[in-house]
Design a protein around this motif. Structure first.
Motif, PDB file in Angstrom:
ATOM      1  N   THR A  46     -35.988 -53.844  44.793  1.00 23.28           N
ATOM      2  CA  THR A  46     -34.882 -54.478  44.076  1.00 23.28           C
ATOM      3  C   THR A  46     -34.557 -53.682  42.822  1.00 23.28           C
ATOM      4  N   SER A  47     -33.516 -54.119  42.137  1.00 16.17           N
ATOM      5  CA  SER A  47     -33.131 -53.479  40.879  1.00 16.17           C
ATOM      6  C   SER A  47     -33.730 -54.207  39.680  1.00 16.17           C
ATOM      7  N   SER A  48     -34.767 -55.013  39.921  1.00 18.40           N
ATOM      8  CA  SER A  48     -35.342 -55.817  38.844  1.00 18.40           C
ATOM      9  C   SER A  48     -36.105 -54.976  37.822  1.00 18.40           C
ATOM     10  N   GLY A  49     -36.424 -53.742  38.186  1.00 22.67           N
ATOM     11  CA  GLY A  49     -37.202 -52.900  37.287  1.00 22.67           C
ATOM     12  C   GLY A  49     -38.699 -53.083  37.446  1.00 22.67           C
ATOM     13  N   GLY A 127     -44.906 -66.606  35.951  1.00 22.71           N
ATOM     14  CA  GLY A 127     -44.746 -67.926  35.345  1.00 22.71           C
ATOM     15  C   GLY A 127     -43.403 -68.093  34.654  1.00 22.71           C
ATOM     16  N   ASN A 128     -42.832 -69.294  34.771  1.00 18.29           N
ATOM     17  CA  ASN A 128     -41.590 -69.665  34.068  1.00 18.29           C
ATOM     18  C   ASN A 128     -40.387 -68.813  34.461  1.00 18.29           C
ATOM     19  N   LEU A 129     -40.325 -68.407  35.721  1.00 13.77           N
ATOM     20  CA  LEU A 129     -39.170 -67.649  36.189  1.00 13.77           C
ATOM     21  C   LEU A 129     -38.182 -68.580  36.886  1.00 13.77           C
ATOM     22  N   SER A 130     -36.899 -68.235  36.817  1.00 17.73           N
ATOM     23  CA  SER A 130     -35.895 -68.972  37.586  1.00 17.73           C
ATOM     24  C   SER A 130     -36.056 -68.622  39.063  1.00 17.73           C
ATOM     25  N   ALA A 131     -35.365 -69.339  39.932  1.00 16.10           N
ATOM     26  CA  ALA A 131     -35.446 -69.071  41.370  1.00 16.10           C
ATOM     27  C   ALA A 131     -35.008 -67.637  41.678  1.00 16.10           C
ATOM     28  N   VAL A 132     -33.927 -67.184  41.032  1.00 13.20           N
ATOM     29  CA  VAL A 132     -33.436 -65.820  41.248  1.00 13.20           C
ATOM     30  C   VAL A 132     -34.471 -64.805  40.776  1.00 13.20           C
ATOM     31  N   GLU A 133     -35.013 -65.030  39.579  1.00 15.39           N
ATOM     32  CA  GLU A 133     -35.993 -64.099  39.023  1.00 15.39           C
ATOM     33  C   GLU A 133     -37.265 -64.059  39.859  1.00 15.39           C
ATOM     34  N   GLU A 134     -37.682 -65.229  40.352  1.00 19.32           N
ATOM     35  CA  GLU A 134     -38.908 -65.264  41.142  1.00 19.32           C
ATOM     36  C   GLU A 134     -38.718 -64.550  42.476  1.00 19.32           C
ATOM     37  N   ALA A 135     -37.568 -64.754  43.105  1.00 17.48           N
ATOM     38  CA  ALA A 135     -37.292 -64.065  44.366  1.00 17.48           C
ATOM     39  C   ALA A 135     -37.292 -62.551  44.162  1.00 17.48           C
ATOM     40  N   ALA A 136     -36.661 -62.096  43.079  1.00 21.04           N
ATOM     41  CA  ALA A 136     -36.642 -60.662  42.789  1.00 21.04           C
ATOM     42  C   ALA A 136     -38.042 -60.143  42.497  1.00 21.04           C
ATOM     43  N   HIS A 137     -38.839 -60.967  41.824  1.00 19.65           N
ATOM     44  CA  HIS A 137     -40.202 -60.590  41.473  1.00 19.65           C
ATOM     45  C   HIS A 137     -41.015 -60.262  42.729  1.00 19.65           C
ATOM     46  N   TRP A 138     -41.022 -61.195  43.678  1.00 22.54           N
ATOM     47  CA  TRP A 138     -41.833 -60.991  44.884  1.00 22.54           C
ATOM     48  C   TRP A 138     -41.263 -59.905  45.775  1.00 22.54           C
ATOM     49  N   SER A 139     -39.935 -59.774  45.807  1.00 21.26           N
ATOM     50  CA  SER A 139     -39.330 -58.781  46.697  1.00 21.26           C
ATOM     51  C   SER A 139     -39.573 -57.357  46.233  1.00 21.26           C
ATOM     52  N   ALA A 140     -40.092 -57.190  45.027  1.00 19.78           N
ATOM     53  CA  ALA A 140     -40.422 -55.857  44.545  1.00 19.78           C
ATOM     54  C   ALA A 140     -41.749 -55.349  45.099  1.00 19.78           C
ATOM     55  N   ILE A 141     -42.541 -56.212  45.765  1.00 16.71           N
ATOM     56  CA  ILE A 141     -43.835 -55.787  46.294  1.00 16.71           C
ATOM     57  C   ILE A 141     -44.043 -56.180  47.748  1.00 16.71           C
ATOM     58  N   LEU A 142     -43.551 -57.352  48.186  1.00 16.09           N
ATOM     59  CA  LEU A 142     -43.900 -57.833  49.526  1.00 16.09           C
ATOM     60  C   LEU A 142     -43.374 -56.945  50.657  1.00 16.09           C
ATOM     61  N   PRO A 143     -42.143 -56.371  50.580  1.00 13.75           N
ATOM     62  CA  PRO A 143     -41.753 -55.445  51.648  1.00 13.75           C
ATOM     63  C   PRO A 143     -42.700 -54.249  51.754  1.00 13.75           C
ATOM     64  N   ALA A 144     -43.183 -53.758  50.626  1.00 17.66           N
ATOM     65  CA  ALA A 144     -44.123 -52.635  50.654  1.00 17.66           C
ATOM     66  C   ALA A 144     -45.453 -53.033  51.270  1.00 17.66           C
ATOM     67  N   VAL A 145     -45.876 -54.265  51.016  1.00 21.18           N
ATOM     68  CA  VAL A 145     -47.115 -54.758  51.626  1.00 21.18           C
ATOM     69  C   VAL A 145     -46.987 -54.758  53.144  1.00 21.18           C
TER      70      VAL A 145
END
Length: 216
Positions: A46-49, A127-145
Motif C-alpha cells: 500500500t501507499s501507507s508508508g 491500536g486506535n486506528l480507524s477502519a481505513v487505517e487498520e486495513a492499510a496497516h495489515w495490507s502492508a504485510i499480509l500479502p507478503a506473508v
C-alpha cells in the motif's frame, strides 16, 4: 533447491497449513529462506508508508524461548477448545475438529524443534486506528506473508501462519531484540521441509455459500 513441478492453480490450492508433516530433523538452507523472502518482497503493498519486516530465527535457544511463549498462549485458550468440542453434536464434524485440534497440539508440543521460525512484523502499532487505517496497516504485510508461504511450498517447504505467541508479544520482542514500541509482530511462521511433497486441496464450503454478488 529444485522447484516443484506445480502449476499455478496447484500451488494455490495445495499450500496448506502444515504441522505434523514438518520435517523437524532436516536443516533448511539459508539461501532457500532468502529466496522465498526476496519473492515475498514483490507482493503488492500500500501507499501507507508502513514497511513489513521479517525476523528469521534459527538459533535453538531462541526457538525454545518462542515455543515456550507459544505454549503459554495456547494454555490461555484451552477452555475455549473444550467448549468447541462440547458444542459439536454431529459425529462427522466432531471428527474433523478432533483432527484439527490434534494437529494444533502437535505443533504446540514440537514448535521448538522446527528448524526455522519466521516472525512477520510491521512498522507501527495498530491500536486506535480507524477502519481505513487498520486495513492499510495489515495490507502492508499480509500479502507478503502469503507470498512467502507460496514460495516456500514451491520449494518443498511447509509453513503455517500462527499467532498464539502474540499474547506475549513484548516478551517475544525482548527475546529477539525487536523494538516493541515501533515494530508490531503479526505472525510466527514455522518453516521446514515437508515429509513428502504431495498435498491435496482442502475441503471447503461451496462457493455459493459465501458468495454475495452486488448485494449481501
Amino acid at each position: 533447491m529444485p522447484i516443484l513441478n506445480l502449476s499455478i492453480d496447484e500451488l494455490l490450492t495445495t499450500t496448506r497449513s502444515v504441522r505434523k508433516r514438518l520435517d523437524r530433523a532436516r536443516p533448511v538452507e539459508v539461501e532457500v529462506i532468502r529466496e522465498c523472502l526476496e519473492l515475498a518482497l514483490q507482493a503488492p503493498t500500500t501507499s501507507s508508508g508502513k514497511k513489513g519486516h521479517f525476523v528469521v530465527v534459527t538459533d535453538p535457544s531462541q526457538r525454545e524461548a518462542l515455543a515456550a511463549l507459544y505454549r503459554k498462549g495456547a494454555a490461555l485458550y484451552a477452555h475455549q477448545r473444550d467448549q468447541m468440542r462440547a458444542a459439536i453434536t454431529d459425529e462427522e464434524e466432531a471428527t474433523k475438529l478432533a483432527a484439527i485440534l490434534d494437529s494444533a497440539q502437535y505443533l504446540i508440543d514440537h514448535l521448538h524443534e522446527i528448524p526455522v521460525h519466521v516472525i512477520a512484523c510491521i512498522e507501527g502499532r495498530a491500536g486506535n486506528l480507524s477502519a481505513v487505517e487498520e486495513a492499510a496497516h495489515w495490507s502492508a504485510i499480509l500479502p507478503a506473508v502469503w507470498s512467502f508461504m507460496l514460495a516456500a511450498r514451491s520449494r518443498g517447504l511447509g509453513t503455517v501462519l500462527t499467532t498464539l505467541h502474540l499474547d506475549f508479544e513484548q516478551e517475544a520482542a525482548d527475546v529477539l531484540g525487536i523494538p516493541y514500541e515501533q515494530i508490531m509482530q503479526v505472525a510466527l511462521i514455522p518453516v521446514a521441509y515437508t515429509l513428502g511433497t504431495i498435498f491435496k486441496p482442502a475441503a471447503r464450503k461451496p462457493l455459493e455459500s459465501v458468495l454475495h454478488w452486488d448485494r449481501w
